[in-house]
Design an enzyme around this catalytic site. Structure first.
Site, PDB file in Angstrom:
ATOM      1  N   PRO A  89      11.782  49.251  58.594  1.00  0.00           N
ATOM      2  CA  PRO A  89       9.650  48.228  59.568  1.00  0.00           C
ATOM      3  C   PRO A  89      10.343  48.103  60.216  1.00  0.00           C
ATOM      4  CG  PRO A  89      11.210  47.320  57.409  1.00  0.00           C
ATOM      5  CD  PRO A  89      12.277  48.216  57.732  1.00  0.00           C
ATOM      6  N   GLU A 116      16.882  43.321  51.298  1.00  0.00           N
ATOM      7  CA  GLU A 116      16.598  42.607  52.198  1.00  0.00           C
ATOM      8  C   GLU A 116      16.582  43.606  53.882  1.00  0.00           C
ATOM      9  OE1 GLU A 116      17.259  41.145  49.323  1.00  0.00           O
ATOM     10  OE2 GLU A 116      15.151  40.197  48.998  1.00  0.00           O
ATOM     11  N   ARG A 154       5.875  69.883  56.846  1.00  0.00           N
ATOM     12  CA  ARG A 154       4.817  71.215  57.474  1.00  0.00           C
ATOM     13  C   ARG A 154       4.669  72.068  57.875  1.00  0.00           C
ATOM     14  NH1 ARG A 154      -0.174  68.654  58.363  1.00  0.00           N
ATOM     15  NH2 ARG A 154      -1.698  70.228  57.101  1.00  0.00           N
ATOM     16  N   ASP A 169      -5.474  70.083  61.896  1.00  0.00           N
ATOM     17  CA  ASP A 169      -5.271  69.274  61.405  1.00  0.00           C
ATOM     18  C   ASP A 169      -5.699  67.871  62.450  1.00  0.00           C
ATOM     19  OD1 ASP A 169      -3.779  69.621  59.487  1.00  0.00           O
ATOM     20  OD2 ASP A 169      -1.588  69.577  59.663  1.00  0.00           O
TER      21      ASP A 169
END
Ligand code: ADE
Length: 248
Positions: A89, A116, A154, A169
């Site tokens: 993150p 963690e 993709r 897209d």
């Protein structure tokens, strides 16, 4: 394109690769994806991949040595990757533009974090990049790695059957996609817009472009600040803005 994914949950990652567009890319030999169990690179009896944090505090921290050993082994067996990416993150935000850039690279190593935290030296010594898939905390990098492999994979030529669906897209040109319809022409009292039944290709093309812009304006207006719009789209945007000013 080659991907190597290092994780303590190889079965979780393998399950995510077993179906859909990515699995077809693997079957066709366009994607070479290997999943590696981090515990394989431990040296102690307990096969530990984590340890208590220096300085104290809750939770465990992932040790740097197993990850470093894994990457060294992959460099030797699979060749030097274009990037070694830590999923966390704390990373730079993964976007469609990033996916496009990465799809041109021949080989990526993805490191999935757990627990963690990650010993900081994984960032400074082992990884070359750090990516986050969004501003929320997952319990590990496995799902994030699958997101990256899917979004990048993709885009590799041939993986998606019809290249036009990739070009059209959402986000491919910095804006959202237009609405799509199939039969029946009326469903739950909602009719398909008349123009799509008209067979008038030029009118359909214009309608879709306009609808994509309207949707972007409503839902994600900030995308329009950086979208690569053509002259026609800029004209349409002016029309939409004038229309909005007229409405209360
Ligand atoms: N690991 C935990 N949360 C994550 C996120 N948001 N992106 C990438 N890896 C993660």
């Amino acid at each position: 394109m080659k991907f190597d994914i290092v994780t303590i949950f190889p079965r979780m990652v393998e399950a995510g690769l077993a179906e859909g567009v990515v699995s077809r890319g693997i079957e066709r030999g366009l994607l070479d994806i290997q999943v590696h169990d981090l515990r394989h690179y431990t040296t102690d009896r307990h096969r530990s991949v984590d340890d208590v944090p220096y300085g104290g505090g809750p939770g465990m921290v992932m040790k740097p040595e197993p990850l470093a050993r894994a990457v060294a082994d992959l460099r030797a067996r699979r060749g030097d990757p274009a990037a070694v990416i830590l999923l966390s993150p704390q990373g730079r935000l993964f976007t469609q533009a990033e996916a496009v850039r990465m799809s041109a690279l021949p080989h990526l190593v993805l490191l999935c974090g757990r627990y963690e935290g990650m010993d900081e030296r994984v960032r400074t010594v082992v990884a070359t990049d750090e990516l986050s898939i969004g501003d929320y905390v997952l319990s590990g990098g496995e799902l994030a790695a699958l997101v990256v492999v899917d979004a990048v994979g993709r885009l590799v030529p041939g993986v998606v059957g019809d290249a036009r669906s990739v070009d059209e897209d959402s986000f491919s040109r910095g804006r959202l996609d237009h609405p799509h319809y199939t039969r029946p022409s009326e469903f739950a009292g909602e009719a398909v817009p008349e123009v799509l039944l008209s067979g008038h290709h030029e009118a359909v093309r214009r309608w879709r472009k306009m609808a994509a812009l309207q949707r972007t304006m409503h839902r994600r207006p900030e995308l329009l600040d950086t979208a690569a719009l053509d002259d026609e789209e800029r004209g349409m945007l002016d029309e939409i803005r004038k229309e909005q000013e007229r409405e209360p």
